[in-house]
Write a protein that holds these residues in place. Structure first.
Motif, PDB file in Angstrom:
ATOM      1  N   LEU A 162      60.087  23.277   8.719  1.00 48.61           N
ATOM      2  CA  LEU A 162      61.027  23.927   9.631  1.00 48.61           C
ATOM      3  C   LEU A 162      60.729  25.421   9.802  1.00 48.61           C
ATOM      4  O   LEU A 162      60.872  25.962  10.902  1.00 48.61           O
ATOM      5  N   SER A 163      60.281  26.084   8.732  1.00 48.18           N
ATOM      6  CA  SER A 163      59.949  27.517   8.846  1.00 48.18           C
ATOM      7  C   SER A 163      58.778  27.728   9.789  1.00 48.18           C
ATOM      8  O   SER A 163      58.734  28.711  10.533  1.00 48.18           O
ATOM      9  N   ASP A 164      57.822  26.831   9.743  1.00 50.32           N
ATOM     10  CA  ASP A 164      56.659  26.907  10.631  1.00 50.32           C
ATOM     11  C   ASP A 164      57.093  26.736  12.085  1.00 50.32           C
ATOM     12  O   ASP A 164      56.708  27.519  12.958  1.00 50.32           O
ATOM     13  N   VAL A 165      57.932  25.757  12.324  1.00 47.20           N
ATOM     14  CA  VAL A 165      58.390  25.496  13.689  1.00 47.20           C
ATOM     15  C   VAL A 165      59.254  26.652  14.194  1.00 47.20           C
ATOM     16  O   VAL A 165      59.119  27.092  15.337  1.00 47.20           O
ATOM     17  N   MET A 166      60.111  27.187  13.310  1.00 44.05           N
ATOM     18  CA  MET A 166      60.931  28.351  13.689  1.00 44.05           C
ATOM     19  C   MET A 166      60.050  29.536  14.080  1.00 44.05           C
ATOM     20  O   MET A 166      60.323  30.232  15.044  1.00 44.05           O
ATOM     21  N   ALA A 167      58.988  29.751  13.313  1.00 43.09           N
ATOM     22  CA  ALA A 167      58.162  30.938  13.535  1.00 43.09           C
ATOM     23  C   ALA A 167      57.222  30.782  14.730  1.00 43.09           C
ATOM     24  O   ALA A 167      56.965  31.733  15.450  1.00 43.09           O
ATOM     25  N   ASN A 168      56.713  29.581  14.938  1.00 41.42           N
ATOM     26  CA  ASN A 168      55.570  29.444  15.852  1.00 41.42           C
ATOM     27  C   ASN A 168      55.792  28.638  17.129  1.00 41.42           C
ATOM     28  O   ASN A 168      54.976  28.714  18.043  1.00 41.42           O
ATOM     29  N   SER A 169      56.857  27.862  17.195  1.00 40.21           N
ATOM     30  CA  SER A 169      57.073  27.128  18.446  1.00 40.21           C
ATOM     31  C   SER A 169      57.725  28.064  19.465  1.00 40.21           C
ATOM     32  O   SER A 169      58.219  29.129  19.103  1.00 40.21           O
ATOM     33  N   LYS A 170      57.700  27.639  20.715  1.00 40.87           N
ATOM     34  CA  LYS A 170      58.210  28.514  21.775  1.00 40.87           C
ATOM     35  C   LYS A 170      59.283  27.820  22.611  1.00 40.87           C
ATOM     36  O   LYS A 170      59.370  26.592  22.636  1.00 40.87           O
ATOM     37  N   GLU A 171      60.044  28.647  23.297  1.00 39.31           N
ATOM     38  CA  GLU A 171      61.042  28.155  24.235  1.00 39.31           C
ATOM     39  C   GLU A 171      60.354  27.237  25.252  1.00 39.31           C
ATOM     40  O   GLU A 171      59.254  27.532  25.718  1.00 39.31           O
ATOM     41  N   GLY A 172      60.985  26.104  25.550  1.00 36.45           N
ATOM     42  CA  GLY A 172      60.420  25.185  26.537  1.00 36.45           C
ATOM     43  C   GLY A 172      59.412  24.206  25.967  1.00 36.45           C
ATOM     44  O   GLY A 172      58.952  23.301  26.667  1.00 36.45           O
ATOM     45  N   ASP A 173      59.080  24.371  24.674  1.00 38.84           N
ATOM     46  CA  ASP A 173      58.163  23.422  24.028  1.00 38.84           C
ATOM     47  C   ASP A 173      58.846  22.076  23.806  1.00 38.84           C
ATOM     48  O   ASP A 173      60.057  22.015  23.604  1.00 38.84           O
ATOM     49  N   VAL A 174      58.048  21.028  23.789  1.00 35.67           N
ATOM     50  CA  VAL A 174      58.534  19.779  23.252  1.00 35.67           C
ATOM     51  C   VAL A 174      58.045  19.748  21.801  1.00 35.67           C
ATOM     52  O   VAL A 174      56.898  20.090  21.507  1.00 35.67           O
ATOM     53  N   TRP A 175      58.954  19.432  20.882  1.00 33.06           N
ATOM     54  CA  TRP A 175      58.637  19.481  19.447  1.00 33.06           C
ATOM     55  C   TRP A 175      58.309  18.073  18.953  1.00 33.06           C
ATOM     56  O   TRP A 175      59.131  17.172  19.071  1.00 33.06           O
ATOM     57  N   ILE A 176      57.109  17.946  18.419  1.00 31.71           N
ATOM     58  CA  ILE A 176      56.635  16.658  17.914  1.00 31.71           C
ATOM     59  C   ILE A 176      56.737  16.674  16.397  1.00 31.71           C
ATOM     60  O   ILE A 176      56.141  17.527  15.735  1.00 31.71           O
ATOM     61  N   THR A 177      57.493  15.732  15.829  1.00 28.07           N
ATOM     62  CA  THR A 177      57.733  15.771  14.381  1.00 28.07           C
ATOM     63  C   THR A 177      58.042  14.387  13.830  1.00 28.07           C
ATOM     64  O   THR A 177      58.397  13.471  14.577  1.00 28.07           O
ATOM     65  N   CYS A 178      57.906  14.228  12.510  1.00 23.67           N
ATOM     66  CA  CYS A 178      58.400  12.989  11.897  1.00 23.67           C
ATOM     67  C   CYS A 178      59.657  13.252  11.074  1.00 23.67           C
ATOM     68  O   CYS A 178      60.131  12.372  10.367  1.00 23.67           O
ATOM     69  N   GLN A 179      60.207  14.466  11.167  1.00 23.04           N
ATOM     70  CA  GLN A 179      61.496  14.745  10.518  1.00 23.04           C
ATOM     71  C   GLN A 179      62.621  14.162  11.366  1.00 23.04           C
ATOM     72  O   GLN A 179      62.735  14.501  12.539  1.00 23.04           O
ATOM     73  N   SER A 180      63.432  13.300  10.755  1.00 20.90           N
ATOM     74  CA  SER A 180      64.461  12.637  11.556  1.00 20.90           C
ATOM     75  C   SER A 180      65.883  13.036  11.146  1.00 20.90           C
ATOM     76  O   SER A 180      66.853  12.529  11.679  1.00 20.90           O
ATOM     77  N   HIS A 181      65.996  13.955  10.185  1.00 27.39           N
ATOM     78  CA  HIS A 181      67.333  14.327   9.698  1.00 27.39           C
ATOM     79  C   HIS A 181      67.968  15.406  10.582  1.00 27.39           C
ATOM     80  O   HIS A 181      67.297  16.048  11.381  1.00 27.39           O
ATOM     81  N   GLN A 182      69.257  15.616  10.367  1.00 23.82           N
ATOM     82  CA  GLN A 182      70.054  16.420  11.294  1.00 23.82           C
ATOM     83  C   GLN A 182      69.642  17.889  11.401  1.00 23.82           C
ATOM     84  O   GLN A 182      69.936  18.539  12.398  1.00 23.82           O
ATOM     85  N   ASN A 183      68.924  18.399  10.397  1.00 22.46           N
ATOM     86  CA  ASN A 183      68.568  19.826  10.449  1.00 22.46           C
ATOM     87  C   ASN A 183      67.589  20.181  11.557  1.00 22.46           C
ATOM     88  O   ASN A 183      67.425  21.347  11.902  1.00 22.46           O
ATOM     89  N   ILE A 184      66.918  19.203  12.121  1.00 19.11           N
ATOM     90  CA  ILE A 184      65.982  19.507  13.217  1.00 19.11           C
ATOM     91  C   ILE A 184      66.728  19.990  14.469  1.00 19.11           C
ATOM     92  O   ILE A 184      66.166  20.727  15.267  1.00 19.11           O
ATOM     93  N   VAL A 185      67.988  19.599  14.597  1.00 16.71           N
ATOM     94  CA  VAL A 185      68.703  19.922  15.842  1.00 16.71           C
ATOM     95  C   VAL A 185      68.953  21.426  15.968  1.00 16.71           C
ATOM     96  O   VAL A 185      68.686  22.016  17.018  1.00 16.71           O
ATOM     97  N   ALA A 186      69.416  22.062  14.882  1.00 13.72           N
ATOM     98  CA  ALA A 186      69.678  23.503  14.938  1.00 13.72           C
ATOM     99  C   ALA A 186      68.397  24.277  15.241  1.00 13.72           C
ATOM    100  O   ALA A 186      68.412  25.260  15.989  1.00 13.72           O
ATOM    101  N   VAL A 187      67.286  23.819  14.675  1.00 11.59           N
ATOM    102  CA  VAL A 187      66.006  24.491  14.936  1.00 11.59           C
ATOM    103  C   VAL A 187      65.678  24.406  16.429  1.00 11.59           C
ATOM    104  O   VAL A 187      65.308  25.391  17.061  1.00 11.59           O
ATOM    105  N   SER A 188      65.865  23.241  16.987  1.00 12.05           N
ATOM    106  CA  SER A 188      65.574  23.039  18.406  1.00 12.05           C
ATOM    107  C   SER A 188      66.502  23.843  19.312  1.00 12.05           C
ATOM    108  O   SER A 188      66.068  24.371  20.330  1.00 12.05           O
ATOM    109  N   VAL A 189      67.762  23.925  18.919  1.00 12.58           N
ATOM    110  CA  VAL A 189      68.730  24.725  19.694  1.00 12.58           C
ATOM    111  C   VAL A 189      68.325  26.192  19.648  1.00 12.58           C
ATOM    112  O   VAL A 189      68.253  26.869  20.684  1.00 12.58           O
TER     113      VAL A 189
END
Ligand SMILES: Nc1ncnc2c1ncn2[C@@H]1O[C@H](COP(=O)(O)OP(=O)(O)O)[C@@H](O)[C@H]1O
Ligand SMILES: [Mg+2]
Lengths: 140, 111
Positions: B34-61
């Motif tokens: 999640l720290s990697d995705v927070m630091a390096n993904s960008k607005e408008g990206d589609v996020w590809i992951t195998c994490q299925s738990h609820q914490n991914i939603v806040a990161v995406s928001v």
């Protein structure tokens, strides 16, 4: 017009269900104050990583945000075990997160490093078995 | 390219946010830390992951992603679905691996 705005949020240790909730709320408020772009992006990373650290390692804490015309000052204060070796904790890849935390994708050891990277000013004060204070400054 | 077209091309299954698939996908990011995705993904990206738990939603928001694609046949947890629906984050799933999904999406975005 001169603008000054303060808000404060509690964060509960161990409450992984709500991880990120406070940071989402802070981002929404900052957007409402007209903060955008790179400054908003860096603030979101800094608050998120700080919030997750309280949840992961401390008992409880608060995130205080103060916005002025010139900057955003974020104070993250927790009561918790404190950080024994701050220099080591700052290193990329260093983490004491347990397996349960790692399974959720936390505990990469990048949090404090990324917070510092996103800050124009950064300070950690910590006392063992009392808690930790993070001061983050982001210029507007 | 928007999510509707992406879903069609990769045969992705939609789990929530079906009304938000017109969102433009400007890029992609693949990662499970999640720290990697927070630091390096960008607005408008589609996020590809195998994490299925609820914490991914806040990161995406926080990152204002176009949506999340769960790979390897992972299904979102019940809490993940609830949160994503509430926050308006599209969740899509595929049997493809992260490598295959990322490669195919990359080619679609950079023809
Ligand atoms: N608020 C805190 N209280 C006590 N220890 C902390 C706190 N924040 C960070 N730490 C310690 O510093 C380490 C590094 O933190 P961080 O860079 O955020 O990476 P991660 O959280 O992924 O381990 C943590 O593993 C933990 O041992
Ligand atoms: Mg951390």
């Amino acid at each position: 017009m001169s603008q000054k705005c303060e808000f404060s949020f509690p964060v509960e240790g161990e409450n992984f269900d709500d991880a990120g909730k406070v940071s989402v709320e802070i981002k929404r408020l900052l957007k409402g104050l007209g903060i955008t772009g790179d400054i908003l992006r860096r603030t979101a990373i800094a608050t998120y990583e700080s919030e997750v650290n309280i949840i992961s390692y401390a008992w409880q804490g608060t995130i205080d945000v103060r916005v002025t015309d010139d900057n955003i000052l974020i104070n993250i204060q927790d009561s918790g075990p404190g950080i024994i070796d701050i220099e080591q904790a700052m290193q990329q890849g260093y983490s004491t997160a347990n397996d349960r935390i790692r399974e959720m994708g936390f505990g990469a050891g990048m949090g404090l490093f990324n917070i510092k990277n996103c800050s124009d000013g950064f300070e950690i004060l910590s006392e063992i078995n009392k808690g930790t204070l993070l001061k983050i400054l982001i210029n507007r | 390219m928007n999510l509707t077209l992406l879903a069609e091309k990769l045969n992705l299954k939609i789990r929530c946010g079906g009304d938000r698939l017109d969102r433009e996908v400007s890029g992609g990011y693949a990662g499970d830390l999640l720290s990697d995705v927070m630091a390096n993904s960008k607005e408008g990206d589609v996020w590809i992951t195998c994490q299925s738990h609820q914490n991914i939603v806040a990161v995406s928001v926080l990152k204002e992603h176009a949506g999340i694609i769960l790979v390897l046949g992972k299904e979102p947890d019940k809490n993940t679905l609830e949160k994503a629906s509430r926050e308006g984050i599209p969740l899509l799933v595929t049997e493809l691996s992260g490598f295959e999904a990322a490669g195919r999406i990359y080619n679609l975005l950079h023809p």
